[in-house]
Write a protein that holds these residues in place. Structure first.
Motif, mmCIF file in Angstrom:
data_model
loop_
_atom_site.group_PDB
_atom_site.id
_atom_site.type_symbol
_atom_site.label_atom_id
_atom_site.label_comp_id
_atom_site.label_asym_id
_atom_site.label_seq_id
_atom_site.Cartn_x
_atom_site.Cartn_y
_atom_site.Cartn_z
ATOM 1 N N LYS A 15 0.825 -1.211 0.000
ATOM 2 C CA LYS A 15 0.000 0.000 0.000
ATOM 3 C C LYS A 15 0.862 1.265 0.000
ATOM 4 O O LYS A 15 0.556 2.231 -0.714
ATOM 5 N N GLU A 16 1.960 1.256 0.764
ATOM 6 C CA GLU A 16 2.850 2.421 0.784
ATOM 7 C C GLU A 16 3.542 2.610 -0.569
ATOM 8 O O GLU A 16 3.683 3.723 -1.054
ATOM 9 N N ALA A 17 3.966 1.512 -1.162
ATOM 10 C CA ALA A 17 4.624 1.598 -2.471
ATOM 11 C C ALA A 17 3.658 2.082 -3.543
ATOM 12 O O ALA A 17 4.019 2.892 -4.410
ATOM 13 N N ALA A 18 2.405 1.612 -3.500
ATOM 14 C CA ALA A 18 1.414 2.013 -4.497
ATOM 15 C C ALA A 18 1.110 3.504 -4.426
ATOM 16 O O ALA A 18 0.762 4.131 -5.433
ATOM 17 N N LYS A 19 1.245 4.098 -3.237
ATOM 18 C CA LYS A 19 1.009 5.539 -3.092
ATOM 19 C C LYS A 19 1.968 6.362 -3.942
ATOM 20 O O LYS A 19 1.684 7.514 -4.290
ATOM 21 N N LEU A 20 3.122 5.792 -4.276
ATOM 22 C CA LEU A 20 4.138 6.544 -5.023
ATOM 23 C C LEU A 20 3.747 6.796 -6.466
ATOM 24 O O LEU A 20 4.501 7.418 -7.213
ATOM 25 N N GLN A 25 3.051 12.178 -2.996
ATOM 26 C CA GLN A 25 3.577 11.105 -2.151
ATOM 27 C C GLN A 25 5.066 10.895 -2.409
ATOM 28 O O GLN A 25 5.836 10.639 -1.468
ATOM 29 N N ARG A 26 5.492 11.012 -3.657
ATOM 30 C CA ARG A 26 6.922 10.899 -3.951
ATOM 31 C C ARG A 26 7.695 11.998 -3.237
ATOM 32 O O ARG A 26 8.801 11.772 -2.715
ATOM 33 N N GLN A 27 7.104 13.191 -3.197
ATOM 34 C CA GLN A 27 7.756 14.311 -2.513
ATOM 35 C C GLN A 27 7.762 14.097 -0.999
ATOM 36 O O GLN A 27 8.792 14.309 -0.337
ATOM 37 N N GLN A 28 6.646 13.689 -0.456
ATOM 38 C CA GLN A 28 6.549 13.500 0.994
ATOM 39 C C GLN A 28 7.448 12.372 1.487
ATOM 40 O O GLN A 28 8.112 12.486 2.525
ATOM 41 N N GLY A 30 10.055 11.115 -0.140
ATOM 42 C CA GLY A 30 11.435 11.203 -0.610
ATOM 43 C C GLY A 30 11.866 9.941 -1.326
ATOM 44 O O GLY A 30 13.039 9.551 -1.304
ATOM 45 N N ARG A 31 10.901 9.303 -1.979
ATOM 46 C CA ARG A 31 11.151 8.051 -2.695
ATOM 47 C C ARG A 31 10.416 8.057 -4.026
ATOM 48 O O ARG A 31 9.491 8.842 -4.235
ATOM 49 N N LEU A 157 11.112 15.234 -11.288
ATOM 50 C CA LEU A 157 12.124 14.640 -12.160
ATOM 51 C C LEU A 157 11.961 13.134 -12.271
ATOM 52 O O LEU A 157 12.119 12.562 -13.354
ATOM 53 N N PHE A 158 11.609 12.467 -11.166
ATOM 54 C CA PHE A 158 11.548 11.016 -11.181
ATOM 55 C C PHE A 158 10.120 10.489 -11.313
ATOM 56 O O PHE A 158 9.758 9.466 -10.742
ATOM 57 N N ASN A 159 9.325 11.203 -12.094
ATOM 58 C CA ASN A 159 8.017 10.699 -12.510
ATOM 59 C C ASN A 159 8.234 9.389 -13.284
ATOM 60 O O ASN A 159 9.145 9.295 -14.104
ATOM 61 N N PRO A 160 7.436 8.350 -13.027
ATOM 62 C CA PRO A 160 7.650 7.069 -13.710
ATOM 63 C C PRO A 160 7.675 7.163 -15.228
ATOM 64 O O PRO A 160 8.441 6.452 -15.888
ATOM 65 N N ASN A 161 6.855 8.050 -15.817
ATOM 66 C CA ASN A 161 6.852 8.196 -17.267
ATOM 67 C C ASN A 161 8.128 8.855 -17.780
ATOM 68 O O ASN A 161 8.596 8.541 -18.875
ATOM 69 N N ALA A 162 8.701 9.762 -16.984
ATOM 70 C CA ALA A 162 9.981 10.368 -17.365
ATOM 71 C C ALA A 162 11.099 9.338 -17.310
ATOM 72 O O ALA A 162 11.966 9.275 -18.185
#
Length: 271
Positions: A15-20, A25-28, A30-31, A157-162
């Motif tokens: 569930k935590e990984a899916a939030k990314l 959530q990536r910003q909060q 830091g992952r 920068l680290f958007n999955p599509n990028a």
């Protein structure tokens, strides 16, 4: 110690990984997520810290995916094997690989960029689409551009599509983000001339000299460059448009400019 095996989509780690999937959530946290085997291997080789990984053993069929699974299994990351159902909750879009990793977001700054004496730098200001950011980074890597600065980014920068569109070249240590003002001050300090791609430019991109060091500046898809890149210290350049459109897609423009600059410079070794 064998990896944990996860069978429930409601597992706390899952569930935590899916939030990314969400930028906030990536910003909060830091992952961010790396969901391709090639991209993951390039992240590891670039020094990105992998903190967690999920492996679908039934999807680890090709050599590259098996290599990625072995790499994370031999790292300090917390590794779990998961069922097909769980993996589908975690992965982004149509992916056939069976390894997904969670990485710690690195801090990349202008001051940390390592440049040769006469560098070729790409500046991307305000580009909205992650796919275009990734495509430009892939082209910059292919052309041998020394560094890429994402100025005033409108996507993280680290958007999955990028990451996907860049084929993992986004993990190069010479890629960073900054404000346009910071970037301009950095260029002035290094005495690197700036060449800004603009549809209304009167000077052709082939008529300027990139050999003594150059920054190629590209703007957003919808609005182009801001007025910050229109001063006396910036040379506006354009591509000839022979049809009814007034400009190319920003990633296509980037390819043309990067390779013209490197053609003039004789191409660096290995390119």
């Amino acid at each position: 110690m064998p990896p944990q095996h996860i069978t429930s989509r409601q597992n706390a780690r899952v569930k935590e990984a899916a939030k990314l999937r969400l930028a906030r959530q990536r910003q909060q946290q830091g992952r961010f997520v790396i969901d391709g085997s090639r991209e993951l291997l390039r992240a590891i080789s670039s020094g990105i810290e992998i903190v967690e990984a999920f492996i679908s053993e039934s999807r680890c069929r090709d050599a590259e995916t098996q290599q990625a699974a072995e790499a994370v299994s031999n790292s300090p990351a917390a590794v779990a094997t998961v069922t097909e159902e769980v993996f589908e909750k975690l992965c982004f879009g149509e992916r056939t690989g069976g390894v997904l990793a969670i990485a710690r977001t690195p801090v990349r700054t202008l001051a940390a960029l390592k440049l040769p004496a006469t560098p070729l730098v790409a500046i991307i200001e305000g580009v909205e689409k992650p796919g275009n950011v990734g495509a430009i980074l892939r082209s910059a890597d292919g052309a041998g551009v020394d560094a890429v600065v994402i100025a005033d980014p409108r996507t993280d920068l680290f958007n999955p599509n990028a990451i996907r569109a860049s084929l993992g070249t986004i993990f190069d240590p010479n890629v960073c983000t900054a404000t346009s003002a910071e970037t301009q001050a950095w260029l002035r300090g290094l005495q690197i001339p700036a060449f800004a791609a603009r549809p209304d430019a009167t000077q052709l991109y082939t008529d300027v000299d990139y050999r003594g060091g150059a920054a190629i500046v590209l703007g957003s898809e919808a609005e182009g460059l801001t007025d910050a890149w229109s001063g006396d210290a910036v040379t506006a350049i354009g591509l000839p448009m022979r049809g009814i459109a007034d400009s190319l897609n920003v990633s296509a423009t980037a390819v043309v400019l990067f390779y013209e600059a490197q053609r003039q410079r004789g191409f660096p070794p290995g390119h």
